[in-house]
Write a protein that holds these residues in place. Structure first.
Motif, short mmCIF file in Angstrom:
data_model
loop_
_atom_site.label_atom_id
_atom_site.label_comp_id
_atom_site.label_asym_id
_atom_site.label_seq_id
_atom_site.Cartn_x
_atom_site.Cartn_y
_atom_site.Cartn_z
N GLY A 1 -25.43 74.86 60.28
CA GLY A 1 -25.63 73.97 59.15
C GLY A 1 -27.09 73.80 58.77
N GLN A 2 -27.96 74.65 59.32
CA GLN A 2 -29.39 74.58 58.97
C GLN A 2 -29.72 75.61 57.91
N LEU A 3 -30.65 75.29 57.03
CA LEU A 3 -31.02 76.22 55.98
C LEU A 3 -31.89 77.35 56.54
N GLY B 1 -29.61 81.06 52.17
CA GLY B 1 -28.39 80.37 52.60
C GLY B 1 -28.63 79.53 53.84
N ASN B 2 -27.63 79.46 54.70
CA ASN B 2 -27.71 78.62 55.89
C ASN B 2 -27.16 79.37 57.09
N ASN B 3 -27.47 78.87 58.28
CA ASN B 3 -26.91 79.47 59.49
C ASN B 3 -25.65 78.72 59.91
N ILE C 1 -23.72 71.08 56.61
CA ILE C 1 -23.46 72.19 55.69
C ILE C 1 -22.53 73.22 56.33
N ARG C 2 -21.49 73.59 55.60
CA ARG C 2 -20.58 74.64 56.05
C ARG C 2 -21.02 75.98 55.46
N TRP C 3 -21.28 76.00 54.17
CA TRP C 3 -21.86 77.18 53.53
C TRP C 3 -22.64 76.72 52.30
N SER C 4 -23.48 77.61 51.81
CA SER C 4 -24.30 77.26 50.65
C SER C 4 -24.57 78.52 49.84
N VAL D 1 -35.03 80.68 50.24
CA VAL D 1 -33.87 80.16 50.99
C VAL D 1 -32.83 81.27 51.02
N LEU E 1 -27.24 80.02 46.67
CA LEU E 1 -28.27 79.94 45.65
C LEU E 1 -27.87 80.83 44.48
#
Lengths: 450, 450
Positions: free
Chosen positions: B390-392, B385-387, A238-241, B383, A243
């Motif tokens: 690449g971890q949530l 986002g992520n760090n 994952i690069r970014w996410s 949640v 919600l």
């Protein structure tokens, strides 16, 4: 204990087998799907190194029961088809969007296998099934479960999974052709130009691959992204996410128009799924305008738009309405009285000025003022907590689908004079090519590699 | 344009009037509520300085129509009552929680007025009404609307608003008695002790005041927190906030047990609203054990618990089940076969060891192993986002209600040897006294100031 009564015991088999026995139960996606997860995909789920021995693996019997006792038909969408789902599908209530980067060591074969694995898993997840046939509890007690389990018991909840390919997948930032597909890169698939008021953050922009998960239950969307990210282990991360909690556009005439965080109805003039002519004209790419592999695909733009809501909330109602060019309660253009009245840009106020100001959002974004350019919007409201000043980090995660990025670019350039710019900041941006759908047995993006 | 057909025109009145004319329509919360928003609260909404003149203000006529055409009774909860709602109320699906700090200049009178304003606004918001009678579109076009408008058209969606008072409200960090209430501080209302595995972040902990907004639509919960924060302008500001997307506990026997992000059912042995004896024994404070003003109140603990889900997902099923002391599919204690079987801590496995390991979560948290201590859990999955790896950033926003913080402290100390600690980090912590409910005409916390 580890095998609940409603899930039959499973027989360990060799997970490297490319063709697991079809499930004995009537679940449609498992039937007729010749490929299971690759060995690599299973390794990602199980968290063991490529050289470790296996105790369990893919089950050959009917663990593939839908998670819910009674998911209604309306709650699940077929994954396979001519076009990918999640585009003209009536916009679901919740979003989890993830952008991925390939790992530096990943090969062309890794990329193909990843797309195959994602396709297989998506065909199951969208039907309310666990990510594999052994799932969350059907495998060996001595292995990590294939599925993370937080969606056990939840129905499909209208889940759609839409996959996209970023420009850097074709040509890396340093210009290299990592996967032998640079000559297939559509000419339009280039980083978007910088627009007025862009204050882009690298950590919220770009990406080699993306997955848009939309569902009516956020836990189902999270479950999908989480498990697809596990499958990607060793190949992409994952690069970014992002919600998103509330849809901000309708994509079907059967849906009520929702409101954005400025309190205004949004997407009234959106392309609706029922308008086949507009969808054909503005959404689906064809072979002539693009590379052949993109026929039936589309282009996906994401823009993370921070809204300075505390400032906006101090603007007087008249100013707010003049900025949008619509009234706040009904959502009617300021030249009319009903939400779906067509805006009349020639209408004048009693003082002689235009009823719809020329720098209003509706004026600048309207197809009539953009040589007919139209896009299918499918964005979501978001809140990422608050900043140290006690202000909410809130805004619109804008998503649009269009036959060519040029449609978005034309409209966005026009919005440079939008009065709304005083209250928004674009902090994230990305562009992806969304390949067409695939048939059962195929995989998303297969046209790129044949 | 600014006054849609379904909302009658309003007559500007003096907003400093303490007793606006009751609404002409049958909406219950407006009726019999003698106080409207204070002048200060209105200034917060309108965003004008205390000396600015007014053009519009509180309407005296029937703008107070419910937002939705047909909100069902089940979708709204009465705000007024003996206890605050949102505690034994069946846990709604979504959460927006905000912690506030008072501004340094705020006085005792400011605090009282803020609690009165919040009470008035909450009595409306929980019924699906705008924050004031003029609302989002009923005021003057020359003023900012009272209500931010993003919930226009949405029903009450089961919204509850629960208010709490932190230890620092009574005695500031420097020991001063800012509001003349230090002698009313319950002895139990002190910062929680540091527990094993606490890695607390100041920016996610503590606070002078809090509001827990729970609803079945996240946009409704956000709308409430956003407008209550606006009302607080000049008196208090958000210190931290948390969005929760999936409830992790049932609080009613009518609800199915949900799953946490480790994929396990959570809250099976929670206190249920239907168990009046347990609620009376463990949730509501009485006058004898606490200061008199807390009778019918309770204590609220929040713990932001980061879950290292990527690590957890690599643990084998057997280990996961031994850590929880329950099986993953059914949620049964490892000594039984059904979710609601009582755990038998004397049961042994075939190898002679205990069926339920002594360092399992269910063993350590069970009332039988904590001198009967029980708490009412009401947490949510989150949640953020992520760090960069690449971890949530995911976990559990733990919320519990108990008659005394000692119940939580006893259990949490016991959990120091919990095998689950390997996979979690407590990063946020707060404790609040939740005053009893109030009658229409009163306000939350009034017992403190009389």
């Amino acid at each position: 204990m580890t095998t609940p009564a409603d899930i039959p015991p499973t027989t360990p088999t060799d997970p490297s087998s490319a063709a697991p026995t079809p499930a004995a139960d009537p679940s449609p996606p498992a039937k007729g799907t010749p490929s299971g997860l690759s060995r690599r995909g299973l390794l990602g789920l199980l968290g063991v190194s490529a050289t470790a021995g296996f105790v369990g693996g893919v089950a050959s019997v009917a663990a593939a029961v839908p998670r819910s006792d009674s998911p209604s038909v309306a709650e699940s969408y077929e994954f396979y088809g001519k076009n990918q789902a999640g585009i003209v599908t009536p916009a679901q209530d919740r979003l989890f969007f993830a952008s991925y980067d390939m790992l530096p060591t990943a090969t062309r074969e890794d990329l193909i296998e990843l797309l195959q694995d994602w396709t297989f898993a998506a065909s199951r997840l969208t039907q309310g099934l666990d990510v594999s046939e052994t799932g969350a509890v059907g495998g060996s007690p001595l292995l990590p479960p294939d599925d993370t389990g937080e969606a056990l018991g939840l129905p499909a909840s209208g889940l759609t999974l839409t996959f996209g390919l970023g420009p850097t997948l074709f040509t890396a930032a340093d210009g290299t052709d990592r996967y032998g597909i640079a000559d297939r890169q559509p000419t339009e698939l280039r980083e978007l130009p910088l627009f007025a008021f862009d204050i882009l953050e690298e950590a919220q922009s770009g990406g080699d691959l993306c997955i848009q998960a939309c569902a009516n239950d956020p836990q189902v969307a999270l479950h999908a992204i989480r498990n697809l990210s596990r499958i990607a282990f060793g190949r992409a991360h994952i690069r970014w996410s992002q919600l998103g909690f509330g849809r901000t556009s309708s994509t079907s005439t059967a849906q009520a128009t929702p409101r954005n965080l400025f309190g205004f109805k949004d997407g009234t003039a959106n392309i609706m799924a029922e308008d086949h002519a507009a969808v054909t004209r503005s959404v689906w790419a064809d072979a002539s305008g693009d590379r052949g592999w993109m026929a039936g695909g589309t282009y996906l733009v994401t823009r993370k738009i921070h809204m300075t809501i505390e400032t906006w909330d101090r603007a007087r109602l008249e100013e707010q309405e003049n900025i949008f060019g619509r009234d706040k309660g009904e959502g009617a253009p300021l030249s009319g009285t009903k939400e779906f009245d067509s805006p009349n840009f020639d209408a004048v106020r009693s003082d002689g000025g235009p009823a719809i100001p020329v720098n209003s959002h509706v004026h600048l974004a309207h197809p009539n003022n953009n040589k007919g350019a139209q896009i299918l919007r499918r964005g979501y409201n978001y809140v990422d907590g608050n900043n140290g000043l006690g202000q909410l980090n809130a805004g619109l995660f804008f998503i649009s689908f269009q036959r060519s990025p040029e449609q978005f670019i034309r409209i966005q350039k026009k919005l440079a004079t939008d009065a709304l710019n005083e209250y928004i900041r674009h902090v994230g941006s990305a562009l992806f090519a969304v390949p067409p759908g695939c048939a059962s047995g195929g995989y998303i993006g297969e046209g790129l590699f044949t």
